[in-house]
Write an enzyme that holds these catalytic residues in place. Structure first.
Site, PDB file in Angstrom:
ATOM      1  N   ARG A   1      -8.783   4.178 -13.482  1.00 31.38           N
ATOM      2  CA  ARG A   1      -7.511   4.108 -14.350  1.00 31.38           C
ATOM      3  C   ARG A   1      -7.791   3.138 -15.284  1.00 31.38           C
ATOM      4  O   ARG A   1      -8.743   2.695 -15.965  1.00 31.38           O
ATOM      5  CB  ARG A   1      -6.779   3.911 -13.184  1.00 31.38           C
ATOM      6  CG  ARG A   1      -6.678   5.105 -12.075  1.00 31.38           C
ATOM      7  CD  ARG A   1      -5.570   4.951 -11.064  1.00 31.38           C
ATOM      8  NE  ARG A   1      -4.154   5.024 -11.442  1.00 31.38           N
ATOM      9  CZ  ARG A   1      -3.085   4.598 -11.040  1.00 31.38           C
ATOM     10  NH1 ARG A   1      -2.914   4.019  -9.831  1.00 31.38           N
ATOM     11  NH2 ARG A   1      -1.784   4.714 -11.734  1.00 31.38           N
TER      12      ARG A   1
ATOM     13  N   ASN B   1      -3.321  -2.258   1.624  1.00 34.60           N
ATOM     14  CA  ASN B   1      -3.131  -1.582   0.237  1.00 34.60           C
ATOM     15  C   ASN B   1      -2.051  -2.544  -0.455  1.00 34.60           C
ATOM     16  O   ASN B   1      -0.893  -2.405  -0.116  1.00 34.60           O
ATOM     17  CB  ASN B   1      -2.433  -0.181   0.425  1.00 34.60           C
ATOM     18  CG  ASN B   1      -2.439   0.618  -0.981  1.00 34.60           C
ATOM     19  OD1 ASN B   1      -2.365  -0.319  -1.835  1.00 34.60           O
ATOM     20  ND2 ASN B   1      -2.506   1.596  -1.110  1.00 34.60           N
TER      21      ASN B   1
ATOM     22  N   TYR C   1      -0.362  10.200  -7.031  1.00 32.27           N
ATOM     23  CA  TYR C   1      -0.452   9.520  -5.787  1.00 32.27           C
ATOM     24  C   TYR C   1      -0.322  10.452  -4.413  1.00 32.27           C
ATOM     25  O   TYR C   1      -0.267  10.502  -3.332  1.00 32.27           O
ATOM     26  CB  TYR C   1       0.644   8.434  -5.464  1.00 32.27           C
ATOM     27  CG  TYR C   1       0.548   7.286  -6.309  1.00 32.27           C
ATOM     28  CD1 TYR C   1      -0.636   6.336  -6.071  1.00 32.27           C
ATOM     29  CD2 TYR C   1       1.230   6.995  -7.371  1.00 32.27           C
ATOM     30  CE1 TYR C   1      -0.939   5.453  -7.022  1.00 32.27           C
ATOM     31  CE2 TYR C   1       1.101   5.748  -7.917  1.00 32.27           C
ATOM     32  CZ  TYR C   1       0.102   5.081  -7.951  1.00 32.27           C
ATOM     33  OH  TYR C   1      -0.273   3.753  -8.928  1.00 32.27           O
TER      34      TYR C   1
ATOM     35  N   HIS D   1      -6.975   1.594  -1.544  1.00 31.53           N
ATOM     36  CA  HIS D   1      -6.155   2.369  -2.639  1.00 31.53           C
ATOM     37  C   HIS D   1      -6.242   3.732  -2.639  1.00 31.53           C
ATOM     38  O   HIS D   1      -7.150   4.478  -2.138  1.00 31.53           O
ATOM     39  CB  HIS D   1      -6.432   2.103  -3.774  1.00 31.53           C
ATOM     40  CG  HIS D   1      -6.709   0.412  -4.180  1.00 31.53           C
ATOM     41  ND1 HIS D   1      -5.428  -0.198  -4.266  1.00 31.53           N
ATOM     42  CD2 HIS D   1      -7.430  -0.464  -4.094  1.00 31.53           C
ATOM     43  CE1 HIS D   1      -5.727  -1.638  -4.223  1.00 31.53           C
ATOM     44  NE2 HIS D   1      -6.939  -1.781  -4.295  1.00 31.53           N
TER      45      HIS D   1
ATOM     46  N   ARG E   1       7.522  10.310  -6.092  1.00 31.55           N
ATOM     47  CA  ARG E   1       7.385  10.090  -7.703  1.00 31.55           C
ATOM     48  C   ARG E   1       5.753  10.214  -7.988  1.00 31.55           C
ATOM     49  O   ARG E   1       4.978   9.815  -7.041  1.00 31.55           O
ATOM     50  CB  ARG E   1       8.061   9.109  -8.304  1.00 31.55           C
ATOM     51  CG  ARG E   1       9.513   9.085  -8.474  1.00 31.55           C
ATOM     52  CD  ARG E   1      10.154   7.738  -8.764  1.00 31.55           C
ATOM     53  NE  ARG E   1      11.281   7.678  -7.997  1.00 31.55           N
ATOM     54  CZ  ARG E   1      11.916   6.522  -7.741  1.00 31.55           C
ATOM     55  NH1 ARG E   1      11.586   5.552  -8.325  1.00 31.55           N
ATOM     56  NH2 ARG E   1      12.911   6.505  -7.086  1.00 31.55           N
TER      57      ARG E   1
ATOM     58  N   PRO F   1       3.891  -3.338  -2.929  1.00 30.10           N
ATOM     59  CA  PRO F   1       5.060  -2.961  -3.716  1.00 30.10           C
ATOM     60  C   PRO F   1       4.982  -1.618  -3.974  1.00 30.10           C
ATOM     61  O   PRO F   1       3.920  -1.072  -4.490  1.00 30.10           O
ATOM     62  CB  PRO F   1       4.834  -4.046  -4.625  1.00 30.10           C
ATOM     63  CG  PRO F   1       3.711  -4.407  -4.710  1.00 30.10           C
ATOM     64  CD  PRO F   1       3.177  -4.555  -3.469  1.00 30.10           C
ATOM     65  N   ASN F   2       5.978  -0.920  -3.945  1.00 36.39           N
ATOM     66  CA  ASN F   2       6.303   0.411  -4.479  1.00 36.39           C
ATOM     67  C   ASN F   2       5.657   1.588  -3.531  1.00 36.39           C
ATOM     68  O   ASN F   2       5.875   2.671  -3.915  1.00 36.39           O
ATOM     69  CB  ASN F   2       5.735   0.626  -5.913  1.00 36.39           C
ATOM     70  CG  ASN F   2       6.758  -0.344  -6.833  1.00 36.39           C
ATOM     71  OD1 ASN F   2       7.811  -0.229  -6.766  1.00 36.39           O
ATOM     72  ND2 ASN F   2       5.990  -0.854  -7.661  1.00 36.39           N
TER      73      ASN F   2
ATOM     74  N   GLU G   1      -9.902  -3.397   1.712  1.00 34.21           N
ATOM     75  CA  GLU G   1      -8.960  -3.054   0.887  1.00 34.21           C
ATOM     76  C   GLU G   1      -8.851  -1.643   0.615  1.00 34.21           C
ATOM     77  O   GLU G   1     -10.040  -1.143   0.418  1.00 34.21           O
ATOM     78  CB  GLU G   1      -9.461  -3.748  -0.569  1.00 34.21           C
ATOM     79  CG  GLU G   1      -8.920  -3.471  -1.809  1.00 34.21           C
ATOM     80  CD  GLU G   1      -9.187  -4.077  -2.916  1.00 34.21           C
ATOM     81  OE1 GLU G   1     -10.337  -4.837  -3.085  1.00 34.21           O
ATOM     82  OE2 GLU G   1      -8.832  -3.812  -4.315  1.00 34.21           O
TER      83      GLU G   1
ATOM     84  N   ALA H   1       0.185  -3.265  -6.476  1.00 41.19           N
ATOM     85  CA  ALA H   1      -0.250  -3.977  -8.012  1.00 41.19           C
ATOM     86  C   ALA H   1      -0.401  -5.245  -7.680  1.00 41.19           C
ATOM     87  O   ALA H   1      -0.898  -5.949  -8.480  1.00 41.19           O
ATOM     88  CB  ALA H   1       0.995  -3.752  -8.997  1.00 41.19           C
TER      89      ALA H   1
END
Ligand code: CA2
Length: 147
Positions: A107, A74, A23, A100, A18, A10-11, A98, A77
């Site tokens: 974070r 990835n 990112y 990211h 943004r 997601p996203n 995995e 969330a």
């Protein structure tokens, strides 16, 4: 010839539009193009998918069985929430890396928990878009029986 599936959650479709301080400015289309070029040069198969829907990601993991040799995930969330993705990965018995863009361990505390990590071959995080290429190399190394 090995075939890899790169799955994005997601996203991640918003990449480059943004929060560039977190990112980066690279878009998901840029990442897909770079991965496809790398796959072509390596002579491997590649599918690349993004979805904002947990069920679509689950279906893609299930469908990878017998089609792909490994998955780069990835999960966005969902990494921090999804027992369903963890169970799907465990059930297909394919090697999963995995991935990211950001260093999730540096974070917010809620990002330190990953439901993917216990069922993954390994985790790559914090290297931005370059992590996708690193993950392809790591997965191929694993599939070819390297260290
Ligand atoms: O660092 C990563 O790759 C993440 O998987 C990205 C997820 C985040 O929830 C994970 O904790 C770490 C968020 C992806 C959202 O991407 C955006 C991109 C641009 C603008 C807004 C969100």
């Amino acid at each position: 010839m090995p075939s890899l599936l790169i799955l994005n959650g997601p996203n991640l479709n918003l990449l480059g539009t943004r929060q560039p301080e977190v990112y980066g400015r690279v878009t998901l289309a840029d990442i897909e193009n770079a991965c496809r070029t790398k796959a072509r040069n390596l002579g491997i198969g590649l599918d690349f998918l993004q979805s904002n829907h947990e069920g679509v990601l689950l279906d893609a993991i299930h469908a990878a069985r017998g089609v792909h040799d490994g998955i780069i995930l990835n999960a966005g969330a969902y990494t921090h929430t999804s027992v369903a993705l963890m169970d799907a990965i465990a059930s297909v018995a394919l090697p999963v890396i995995e991935l990211h863009l950001s260093n999730i361990h540096a974070r917010e505390p809620f990002r330190h928990k990953s439901f993917i990590a216990p069922v993954a071959l390994g985790q790559i995080c914090g290297f931005g878009a370059a992590g996708y290429g690193l993950a392809i190399d790591a997965l191929l190394e694993h599939l070819q029986g390297g260290a």
